[in-house]
Scaffold this active site. Structure first.
Site, PDB file in Angstrom:
ATOM      1  N   LYS A  22       0.847  -1.203   0.000  1.00 17.82           N
ATOM      2  CA  LYS A  22       0.000   0.000   0.000  1.00 17.82           C
ATOM      3  C   LYS A  22       0.881   1.250   0.000  1.00 17.82           C
ATOM      4  O   LYS A  22       1.888   1.306   0.712  1.00 17.82           O
ATOM      5  CB  LYS A  22      -0.910  -0.037   1.237  1.00 17.82           C
ATOM      6  CG  LYS A  22      -1.985   1.036   1.274  1.00 17.82           C
ATOM      7  CD  LYS A  22      -2.867   0.831   2.513  1.00 17.82           C
ATOM      8  CE  LYS A  22      -3.950   1.891   2.639  1.00 17.82           C
ATOM      9  NZ  LYS A  22      -4.744   1.733   3.881  1.00 17.82           N
TER      10      LYS A  22
ATOM     11  N   SER B 259      -9.662   2.159   2.896  1.00 16.83           N
ATOM     12  CA  SER B 259      -8.806   2.907   2.007  1.00 16.83           C
ATOM     13  C   SER B 259      -7.881   2.035   1.164  1.00 16.83           C
ATOM     14  O   SER B 259      -7.392   2.478   0.131  1.00 16.83           O
ATOM     15  CB  SER B 259      -7.958   3.889   2.813  1.00 16.83           C
ATOM     16  OG  SER B 259      -7.082   3.196   3.687  1.00 16.83           O
TER      17      SER B 259
ATOM     18  N   SER C  56      -9.587  -0.365   7.070  1.00 18.81           N
ATOM     19  CA  SER C  56      -9.056  -0.291   5.699  1.00 18.81           C
ATOM     20  C   SER C  56      -8.355  -1.530   5.166  1.00 18.81           C
ATOM     21  O   SER C  56      -7.991  -1.567   3.989  1.00 18.81           O
ATOM     22  CB  SER C  56      -8.117   0.895   5.574  1.00 18.81           C
ATOM     23  OG  SER C  56      -8.878   2.078   5.557  1.00 18.81           O
TER      24      SER C  56
HETATM   25  N1  GLN Z   1     -12.753   4.275   6.269  1.00 20.15           N
HETATM   26  C1  GLN Z   1     -12.201   4.735   7.510  1.00 20.15           C
HETATM   27  C2  GLN Z   1     -11.832   6.202   7.386  1.00 20.15           C
HETATM   28  O1  GLN Z   1     -12.156   6.761   6.416  1.00 20.15           O
HETATM   29  C3  GLN Z   1     -11.020   3.886   7.896  1.00 20.15           C
HETATM   30  C4  GLN Z   1      -9.788   4.224   7.178  1.00 20.15           C
HETATM   31  C5  GLN Z   1      -8.616   3.342   7.512  1.00 20.15           C
HETATM   32  O2  GLN Z   1      -8.735   2.299   8.152  1.00 20.15           O
HETATM   33  N2  GLN Z   1      -7.444   3.792   7.100  1.00 20.15           N
HETATM   34  O3  GLN Z   1     -11.234   6.765   8.228  1.00 20.15           O
END
Ligand code: GLN
Length: 497
Positions: free
Chosen positions: A80, A155, A179
């Protein structure tokens, strides 16, 4: 498509170790697959063919010289883009880091290199890991290999999509609020969030430091466990890293694969099992999976976690607060983009222009929310209150784990949605993480494992375990996998999105 790209990491490692194939062949097969399909999927922001082949060559040379190889030697991996890779572009999905080449490797990347794992490239993601669909990437979205008109989650949508599209057998993700697990669920792959502090944050581009946790993305539970073991363990460079032995996750995944869960107590979170807004198809697939787990000998009991309903609002105060502090370093001076520096503007003007042009709307929203929540006069009402809720949620988990071994829930309330369906209303996007966020606030491990389909799209089941009992969740996940099998997406057809 080369057969090699269809194989699991465990299979590939076996074939490389016994000489049936080479690390170079395996890496080439994946690079070819990327060339063939990534234009449609857009899982990758940067492909490092040269670097990957050089690493593969080194593994083949080591094998030829009779040197001992690690359990994943020669198995390529995608990382990532929020994780630093020395000399290889790292943007975190943001324009403000466009062109930045980190001068160092994250600890987990150093461990991948030491394990002999060629790094294929960097995967797409929501900007600074804020989002649930990868639509907030400054470089354009990633498309779900199951249906290219739908989101791959976020994400870490790029990492999950790479796995599902067979352009990588393994990938690294990071999980702050879901994410790793949510993209895993909606792409029919496995995603595990280790115990917070179980995997090093050194070299992650920080979003919310008390929550950020790197972990494995894979197509099978065993593969996830193998990668988990390769990257986990104490790191003196991360002050929150846990100085203890890594839980025996590989052993647990192998044990679980026998499909025997006799004596294991699974807690069904009352608040989540029938929650409003959970799609009927998701509920049905989850119920079937619970039946399957019962047939394997597990005892399923309902457990009430009364404060889980406050997890989402608490998270959306804590995470933005920490992000508003962490992202202050992007000032256009030391790295990445610099806008309007024509010699006539003041430092403040250049910083302001750089931030305005370099940072996208969702990240700006979070910085403003966080700055507000931390400001004098509001701190106690917002940030302070959210921290109290965090304590209550932790107590819910502690009480629950006195009654059961693990907790289970659907990973997400809904299957992969069409691109654009949830971008107009931030709250609709935030709901994607309704079931994953409590674990982040508590700090324990959780895994998403495919449990079936709803309307032809993957559904994930989440297993949550006590802190440092990561092995427990792998055992249950592997048992479920042995009962329901892995999911195979339809072949990516020439038909484009
Ligand atoms: N979707 C969540 C957010 O927008 C989690 C993001 C993540 O785990 N990096 O913060």
């Amino acid at each position: 498509m080369s057969e090699l790209t269809r194989m699991t990491a465990a299979q590939l490692a076996g074939l490389i170790a016994d000489g049936s194939t080479s690390a170079i062949e395996v890496t080439r097969a994946h690079l070819d697959r990327i060339t063939g399909v990534d234009e449609r999927v857009h899982a990758y922001l940067h492909v490092d063919g040269e670097g990957a082949l050089a690493a593969a060559q080194a593994v083949d040379a080591a094998r030829a010289a009779g040197q001992p190889l690690g359990p994943l030697a020669g198995v390529p991996i995608a990382v990532k883009d929020v994780v630093t890779t020395k000399g290889v572009p790292t943007t975190a999905g943001s324009k403000i880091l466009d062109g930045w080449r980190p001068p160092y490797d994250a600890t987990i990347v150093a461990r991948l290199r030491a394990a002999g794992m060629p790094i294929l490239g960097k995967t797409n993601m929501d900007e600074f890991a804020m989002g649930s669909s990868t639509e907030y990437s400054a470089y354009g979205p990633t498309y779900n290999p199951w249906d290219l008109t739908r989101i791959p989650g976020g994400s870490g949508g790029g990492s999950a999509a790479a796995i599902a599209a067979y352009t990588a057998p393994l990938a690294i993700g990071t999980d702050t609020g879901g994410s790793i697990r949510q993209p895993g669920a909606v792409t029919g792959t496995v995603g595990a969030k280790p115990t917070y502090g179980g995997t090093s944050r050194y070299g992650l581009i920080a979003f919310s430091s008390s929550l950020d946790t790197p972990g494995p993305c894979a197509r099978t539970v065993l593969d996830a466990a193998l990668l988990h073991e390769a990257i986990a363990g104490h790191d003196p460079r991360d002050s929150t890293s846990i100085p203890a032995a890594v839980p025996p996750v590989v052993e647990a995944a192998r044990a679980g694969a026998s499909g025997d869960l006799t004596g294991v107590r699974l807690g069904l979170v009352t608040q989540f099992a029938t929650g409003d807004g959970v799609e009927p198809g998701v509920q049905a697939a989850f119920r079937d999976a619970v039946d399957a787990l019962t047939k394997l000998g597990a005892e399923v009991v309902e457990v009430s976690c009364p404060h889980f309903g406050y997890a989402l609002p608490a998270y959306y105060l804590i995470a933005p607060s920490e992000c508003s502090s962490n992202l202050a370093r992007y000032d256009g001076v030391r790295y990445g983009l610099r806008s309007g520096d024509d010699g006539n503007r003041s430092l403040e003007e250049v910083m302001s222009l750089t931030r305005d042009q370099g940072i996208g709307p969702e990240v700006k929203r979070r910085i403003m929310l966080g700055t507000y929540a931390l400001s004098s006069g509001y701190y106690d009402a917002y940030y302070g209150q959210a921290q109290k809720v965090r304590t209550l949620i932790t107590r819910d988990f502690t009480a629950a784990f006195e009654q059961v071994d693990v907790l289970i829930s659907p990973t997400t309330p809904f299957v992969a949605f069409p691109l654009g369906a949830r971008t107009a209303d931030p709250y609709q996007m935030y709901l994607a993480d309704l079931f994953t966020i409590p674990t982040n606030l508590y700090g324990g491990p959780a895994i998403s494992v495919p449990c079936g389909l709803a309307d032809g799209l993957p559904v994930g089941l989440q297993v949550m375990a006590p802190t440092m009992a990561d092995d427990r969740m792998y055992r249950v996940a592997a048992a479920l996998e042995s009962a329901v099998g892995t999911l195979t997406p339809p072949e990516l057809s020439a038909a484009t999105r």
